[in-house]
Design a protein around this motif. Sequence first.
Motif, mmCIF file in Angstrom:
data_model
loop_
_atom_site.group_PDB
_atom_site.id
_atom_site.type_symbol
_atom_site.label_atom_id
_atom_site.label_comp_id
_atom_site.label_asym_id
_atom_site.label_seq_id
_atom_site.Cartn_x
_atom_site.Cartn_y
_atom_site.Cartn_z
ATOM 1 N N ASP A 56 0.827 -1.215 0.000
ATOM 2 C CA ASP A 56 0.000 0.000 0.000
ATOM 3 C C ASP A 56 0.858 1.260 0.000
ATOM 4 N N LEU A 95 2.534 1.663 -3.438
ATOM 5 C CA LEU A 95 1.557 2.098 -4.437
ATOM 6 C C LEU A 95 1.258 3.583 -4.279
ATOM 7 N N GLU A 102 -2.622 4.508 -11.083
ATOM 8 C CA GLU A 102 -2.743 3.320 -10.242
ATOM 9 C C GLU A 102 -2.917 2.070 -11.088
ATOM 10 N N ALA A 115 0.592 1.146 -12.111
ATOM 11 C CA ALA A 115 1.514 0.929 -10.996
ATOM 12 C C ALA A 115 1.207 -0.362 -10.239
ATOM 13 N N GLU A 116 -0.082 -0.647 -10.052
ATOM 14 C CA GLU A 116 -0.450 -1.817 -9.239
ATOM 15 C C GLU A 116 0.007 -3.136 -9.854
ATOM 16 N N LEU A 151 3.730 -3.502 -9.347
ATOM 17 C CA LEU A 151 4.033 -3.809 -7.946
ATOM 18 C C LEU A 151 3.742 -5.270 -7.619
#
Length: 215
Positions: free
Chosen positions: A168, A171, A181, A184-185, A188
Motif C-alpha cells: 500500500d 503504491l 494506479e 503501478a499496481e 508492484l
Amino acid sequence: MFARLKGIVDEIGADHAVIDVHGVGYLVQASRRTLGALGGTGAAATLHVETHVRENDIHLYGFIDRAERDWFRLLVTVQGVGAKVALAVLSVLDPSALAAAIAAQDARAPARATGVGPKLAKRIVMELKDKAALVGIGAADVAVLAKSIKTPEAAAAVSKPPEVAAFDDALSALVNLGYREAEAEPALRRVAEAAGEAAGDVQVLLRGALKELAR
C-alpha cells in the motif's frame, strides 16, 4: 553574487516571484514547487539563490530549500538542459521523486516536464546517476521517498500484515510520482511475487516497480 534572499513577497507570477528586500525588488525565477511554498503576497520569505550572468543579463533563480538548488545545479550540467528546463523538471518532481527516478533510471518521470522529450529525459537520468553521487546529495536513496510518503491509512498500517502495508505504501508513492494506479499496481504485484520474504520491504518494492515501469 547572490546566495540567499530574505525579505517580503511582493509578487508571485506563473514562473517567478518578486522579493522585496529593504525596498529593492528582486525578480527571481522559480519552480512551481517553490512558488507554491512562498505563502502569498506580503509573506516573509527566504530563498536560496543561484545567480547566472549572461553577457549583459543577470538572472536569479530561487529555491525553497538547498536540495532543490543542488538538483538545479546538476540538471543544468546535462547537455540540452538550460535553466528553464531545469525549473520545469523541478516543477513536476521534488528532490525525493527526482532521486528515485534517477536511481531506477526511469526516464518517464522527467519526461512529464514541459520541454523535455524522451531523448532528453533519458539523457537526464543516465548522466545524473553518476554526477549526483559525486557531489554527495544522495541521488540513489529511494528510502528518502519512501519515508516521505504519508498515507491516510498510515495510522492503521500497524494492524496490517507487513507485505500488505508495504504494498500500500509503495503504491501510494508511485501514484505521488505521477503514475496511474492502473499501471503501478500490476507492476508492484509482479515485484512482490518475485520478492519472496522481501515483499514486506517498501524500498524493495519501490525499486523493483520503478524498474518495471521504466521498461
